[in-house]
Every structure is written in structure tokens, then in C-alpha cells.
Design a protein around this motif. Structure first.
Motif, short mmCIF file in Angstrom:
data_model
loop_
_atom_site.label_atom_id
_atom_site.label_comp_id
_atom_site.label_asym_id
_atom_site.label_seq_id
_atom_site.Cartn_x
_atom_site.Cartn_y
_atom_site.Cartn_z
N LEU A 70 0.83 -1.21 0.00
CA LEU A 70 0.00 0.00 0.00
C LEU A 70 0.86 1.26 0.00
CD1 LEU A 70 -2.93 -1.04 2.36
CD2 LEU A 70 -2.93 -0.91 -0.15
N ALA A 71 1.99 1.21 0.69
CA ALA A 71 2.91 2.35 0.66
C ALA A 71 3.42 2.57 -0.76
CB ALA A 71 4.06 2.12 1.63
N ARG A 72 3.73 1.47 -1.45
CA ARG A 72 4.21 1.55 -2.84
C ARG A 72 3.10 2.11 -3.74
NH1 ARG A 72 5.81 -3.61 -6.70
NH2 ARG A 72 5.76 -2.43 -8.64
N LEU A 73 1.89 1.58 -3.58
CA LEU A 73 0.77 2.04 -4.41
C LEU A 73 0.46 3.51 -4.17
CD1 LEU A 73 -1.67 -1.02 -4.11
CD2 LEU A 73 -0.09 -0.48 -5.99
N SER A 74 0.60 3.93 -2.92
CA SER A 74 0.39 5.33 -2.58
C SER A 74 1.46 6.21 -3.24
CB SER A 74 0.41 5.49 -1.06
OG SER A 74 0.15 6.83 -0.71
N ALA A 75 2.69 5.76 -3.17
CA ALA A 75 3.80 6.51 -3.78
C ALA A 75 3.63 6.59 -5.30
CB ALA A 75 5.14 5.85 -3.44
N GLU A 76 3.03 5.57 -5.90
CA GLU A 76 2.81 5.57 -7.34
C GLU A 76 1.53 6.30 -7.74
OE1 GLU A 76 3.16 1.64 -9.04
OE2 GLU A 76 5.08 1.29 -8.04
N GLY A 77 0.81 6.84 -6.74
CA GLY A 77 -0.39 7.62 -7.02
C GLY A 77 -1.60 6.78 -7.39
N LEU A 78 -1.65 5.52 -6.95
CA LEU A 78 -2.75 4.64 -7.29
C LEU A 78 -3.79 4.51 -6.18
CD1 LEU A 78 -0.64 1.86 -9.04
CD2 LEU A 78 -2.04 3.62 -10.14
N VAL A 79 -3.37 4.76 -4.93
CA VAL A 79 -4.30 4.68 -3.79
C VAL A 79 -4.07 5.84 -2.84
CG1 VAL A 79 -4.39 2.13 -3.86
CG2 VAL A 79 -2.82 3.28 -2.28
N THR A 80 -5.09 6.07 -2.03
CA THR A 80 -4.96 6.98 -0.89
C THR A 80 -5.42 6.20 0.33
OG1 THR A 80 -7.18 7.89 -1.20
CG2 THR A 80 -5.36 9.08 -2.24
N GLN A 81 -4.84 6.52 1.46
CA GLN A 81 -5.22 5.86 2.70
C GLN A 81 -5.68 6.92 3.69
OE1 GLN A 81 -1.29 3.53 2.74
NE2 GLN A 81 -2.69 2.24 3.93
N LYS A 82 -6.76 6.60 4.36
CA LYS A 82 -7.27 7.50 5.38
C LYS A 82 -7.25 6.74 6.70
CE LYS A 82 -10.14 9.96 2.11
NZ LYS A 82 -11.48 10.31 1.68
N PRO A 83 -6.66 7.32 7.73
CA PRO A 83 -6.60 6.62 9.02
C PRO A 83 -7.99 6.19 9.48
CG PRO A 83 -5.27 8.61 9.07
CD PRO A 83 -6.03 8.63 7.77
N TYR A 84 -8.08 4.96 9.90
CA TYR A 84 -9.31 4.36 10.42
C TYR A 84 -10.43 4.27 9.38
CZ TYR A 84 -6.68 5.70 14.53
OH TYR A 84 -5.68 5.89 15.44
N ARG A 85 -10.10 4.48 8.10
CA ARG A 85 -11.12 4.44 7.06
C ARG A 85 -10.76 3.51 5.91
NH1 ARG A 85 -13.89 8.62 4.87
NH2 ARG A 85 -14.96 6.90 3.90
N GLY A 86 -9.59 2.97 5.86
CA GLY A 86 -9.23 2.05 4.79
C GLY A 86 -8.51 2.70 3.63
N VAL A 87 -8.59 2.02 2.49
CA VAL A 87 -7.85 2.39 1.29
C VAL A 87 -8.83 2.75 0.19
CG1 VAL A 87 -6.15 1.56 -0.39
CG2 VAL A 87 -6.09 0.70 1.95
N PHE A 88 -8.48 3.75 -0.59
CA PHE A 88 -9.32 4.19 -1.70
C PHE A 88 -8.45 4.33 -2.94
CE2 PHE A 88 -11.12 5.59 2.24
CZ PHE A 88 -12.45 5.24 2.11
N LEU A 89 -9.03 4.09 -4.10
CA LEU A 89 -8.30 4.22 -5.36
C LEU A 89 -8.35 5.65 -5.87
CD1 LEU A 89 -9.53 1.02 -7.22
CD2 LEU A 89 -7.29 1.38 -6.16
N THR A 90 -7.26 6.08 -6.44
CA THR A 90 -7.24 7.35 -7.17
C THR A 90 -7.86 7.08 -8.54
OG1 THR A 90 -5.09 6.93 -8.16
CG2 THR A 90 -5.10 8.06 -6.01
N ASP A 91 -8.02 8.10 -9.34
CA ASP A 91 -8.54 7.91 -10.69
C ASP A 91 -7.62 6.98 -11.49
OD1 ASP A 91 -10.72 9.52 -10.15
OD2 ASP A 91 -9.87 11.31 -11.13
#
Length: 158
Positions: A70-91
Motif C-alpha cells: 500500500l505504501a508503494r501504491l500510494s507513492a505511485e499515485g494509485l491509492v490513498t489511505q485514510k486513518p481508520y477508514r481504509g484504502v481508496f483508489l485514485t482515478d
């Protein structure tokens, strides 16, 4: 005793030979990324949250493994993470998930049309979808649209 000559193909030129290996390495690097974004998309579209624990359970890996990816996906701009809310996809992440899902659907439908069982078609498509080239995928889709499944039903059993 006379030896029979082997009918092996001559080696391809170096550039042509290495192209297949390059394409395979590139596909292997994308496999995990595509699997993660596709799973996250599936969880979200089912109305569930995409939490680390859910992702780990469905992929059969540990939560620390998921956290790294998830850290890698976030760095690549594919996901965002919100504390206590899970993972969401970027466009971009959603676009990648849609493309992977489309490829999977074509490959699975092609295997089913060939007469592969549903279970094996699903399992095999999960691997093949990442490695099949665009030209091959286009031909798979064309064969499906031209009635491959009906054609296969006309063939005698072996």
C-alpha cells in the motif's frame, strides 16, 4: 549406428530473443500492483471498506506485506489511505483496476469458450491476464465475438 539429426530451431537473433524475456519481466512487475488495485476496486464496489486486514485475508498474505504494498501504491499515485477508514483508489488506480478486470474477463471468457471448467478458467485467467499481450488479447476477443464457443461445441470429443 546412425544418429538422427535433431530438429531444433535455430536461435533467434539476440534482440528478438530478449524481447520475450523483457516483456515477461515487465509483466511480473505489474502483476502484484494490478492484483491489489483490482481487489481494492472489487471490495469498494461491493460496498465494503478496503482495509488492510481484508486485503491480506483475500490475497493470503500478512498485514505487514499489505502495508508495504500500500505504501508503494500510494507513492505511485494509485491509492490513498485514510486513518481508520481504509484504502481508496485514485482515478489512475481505478483506471488500472478497470483495465485489469477487462483483460481478466476476456481471458476467462476465452478459456470457457474452449471448454475449460469454470474453476480452472477462473484460476488460469488470474495468471494469464497479466502476461497476455495486446495483440493476443485482441484476437481472443475477436474469436469470442465471432462465435468461438459455438465453434468449439461442433468439434468431436477427444
Amino acid at each position: 549406428m546412425e544418429r538422427k539429426k535433431s530438429r531444433q530451431k535455430a536461435l533467434l537473433d539476440m534482440a528478438t530473443h530478449s524481447e520475450g524475456f523483457r516483456a515477461n519481466r515487465a509483466a511480473r512487475q505489474k502483476v502484484l500492483v494490478e492484483d491489489y488495485v483490482e481487489l481494492i476496486s472489487d471490495l469498494l464496489s461491493e460496498g465494503q471498506e478496503a482495509r488492510q486486514v481484508d486485503i491480506a485475508g483475500r490475497l493470503g498474505v500478512s498485514q505487514p506485506t499489505v502495508a508495504k504494498m500500500l505504501a508503494r501504491l500510494s507513492a505511485e499515485g494509485l491509492v490513498t489511505q485514510k486513518p481508520y477508514r481504509g484504502v481508496f483508489l485514485t482515478d489512475d488506480g481505478q483506471a488500472m483496476a478497470n483495465k485489469a478486470r477487462h483483460r481478466h474477463g476476456i481471458v476467462e471468457a476465452f478459456l470457457l469458450a474452449l471448454g475449460i471448467s469454470e474453476e480452472n478458467a477462473r484460476i488460469d485467467a488470474e495468471g494469464i491476464e497479466h502476461y497476455v499481450g495486446e495483440e493476443t488479447l485482441t484476437v481472443f476477443e475477436k474469436a469470442l465475438n465471432k462465435g468461438l464457443a459455438n465453434f468449439m461445441k461442433t468439434l468431436p470429443e477427444t
